[in-house]
Write an enzyme that holds these catalytic residues in place. Structure first.
Site, mmCIF file in Angstrom:
data_model
loop_
_atom_site.group_PDB
_atom_site.id
_atom_site.type_symbol
_atom_site.label_atom_id
_atom_site.label_comp_id
_atom_site.label_asym_id
_atom_site.label_seq_id
_atom_site.Cartn_x
_atom_site.Cartn_y
_atom_site.Cartn_z
ATOM 1 C CG HIS A 1 -7.733 -7.997 0.684
ATOM 2 N ND1 HIS A 1 -6.503 -8.525 1.003
ATOM 3 C CD2 HIS A 1 -7.788 -6.790 1.311
ATOM 4 C CE1 HIS A 1 -5.863 -7.689 1.806
ATOM 5 N NE2 HIS A 1 -6.610 -6.626 1.999
ATOM 6 C CG HIS B 1 -9.458 -2.804 2.112
ATOM 7 N ND1 HIS B 1 -9.655 -3.243 3.397
ATOM 8 C CD2 HIS B 1 -8.212 -3.221 1.758
ATOM 9 C CE1 HIS B 1 -8.574 -3.890 3.810
ATOM 10 N NE2 HIS B 1 -7.677 -3.893 2.838
ATOM 11 N NE ARG C 1 -6.263 -10.074 5.198
ATOM 12 C CZ ARG C 1 -7.412 -9.540 4.778
ATOM 13 N NH1 ARG C 1 -7.520 -8.236 4.691
ATOM 14 N NH2 ARG C 1 -8.448 -10.281 4.454
ATOM 15 C CE1 TYR D 1 -1.852 -6.706 4.162
ATOM 16 C CE2 TYR D 1 -2.764 -6.611 1.950
ATOM 17 C CZ TYR D 1 -2.901 -6.430 3.312
ATOM 18 O OH TYR D 1 -4.088 -5.967 3.819
ATOM 19 C CE1 TYR E 1 -4.286 -1.578 0.995
ATOM 20 C CE2 TYR E 1 -2.753 -3.198 1.864
ATOM 21 C CZ TYR E 1 -4.027 -2.846 1.465
ATOM 22 O OH TYR E 1 -5.030 -3.778 1.527
HETATM 23 FE FE LIG Z 1 -5.823 -4.900 2.944
#
Ligand SMILES: [Fe+2]
Length: 216
Positions: free
Chosen positions: A152, A154, A149, A141, A102
């Site tokens: 995905h 959000h 994870r 990640y 991110y």
């Molecule tokens: Fe996330």
């Protein structure tokens, strides 16, 4: 009359293609019967503004490059529990880049940033409740030392006059879904509602259907 830019022409073209592939308005589109399950917001909700908030996350205004990774188109309907389309819904989406990173001050993953990846967007469903966006398949990640994870996206869905829904969209057949500490806590029915469906391929672009049901 509002001038339609080339960028918008491309977007409208994508929407037309998407509507066809999803079978919008026909019985082909998948109708869900439960509300889209809620999920935690997570630590990477965007904190700072950016110039480019449009529905194509694979390009940033003013840059010539395109985002790394598998480009995908995600689209679907926003409906109520009776199956009626809901209009005037705003959808915020945010996700990791193709490397699982991110662009966010709370990020600790050292995977590379992608200067051509927009990272987040603000979408508006049309009068038929249809929305779509172009992005990259997010990378997996590490959330902790023992927890990876799965890919995905959000979403935060704002329907005026109703509570905001925060959720996460997953991808079909990813083995990390089964071991994800969030996803595995959902029932099978909830999991099914949270996983997008692969519905087509246009050249290098993989197309996913993801429908949203609000509990109204
Ligand atoms: Fe996330």
């Amino acid at each position: 009359m509002k001038k339609i830019s080339r960028r918008n022409t491309i977007k409208f073209g994508l929407l037309g293609g998407l509507a066809g592939l999803l079978g919008v308005g026909s019985s082909v589109a998948r109708i869900l019967t439960i509300p889209t399950p809620e999920e935690v917001e997570g630590p990477f909700y965007p904190l700072s503004d950016q110039a480019d908030k449009d529905a194509d996350l694979t390009k940033i205004i003013g840059r010539k490059g395109v985002a790394e990774g598998q480009h995908i188109l995600v689209g679907g309907h926003v409906r109520d529990l009776q199956g009626q389309s809901i209009e005037d819904v705003t959808i915020e989406v945010w996700q990791a880049n193709a490397n699982g990173r991110y662009r966010h001050p709370h990020e600790t993953n050292k995977a590379p940033l992608d200067p051509d990846f927009q990272g987040w967007a603000i979408l508006r469903a049309d009068k038929s409740g249809v929305f779509q966006f172009k992005t990259v398949l997010p990378g997996a990640y590490p959330a902790t030392k023992d927890w990876t994870r799965p890919p995905h996206i959000h979403l935060k869905i704002h329907n005026p006059g109703h509570p905001t829904l925060i959720t996460q969209m997953y991808f079909p057949d990813n083995p990390l879904n089964k071991t994800d500490l969030l996803f595995r806590n959902k029932t099978a029915t909830e999991q099914s509602a949270m996983v997008a469906r692969k519905v087509g391929q246009q050249g290098n672009l993989t197309i996913y259907e993801y429908n949203i049901v609000l509990s109204i």
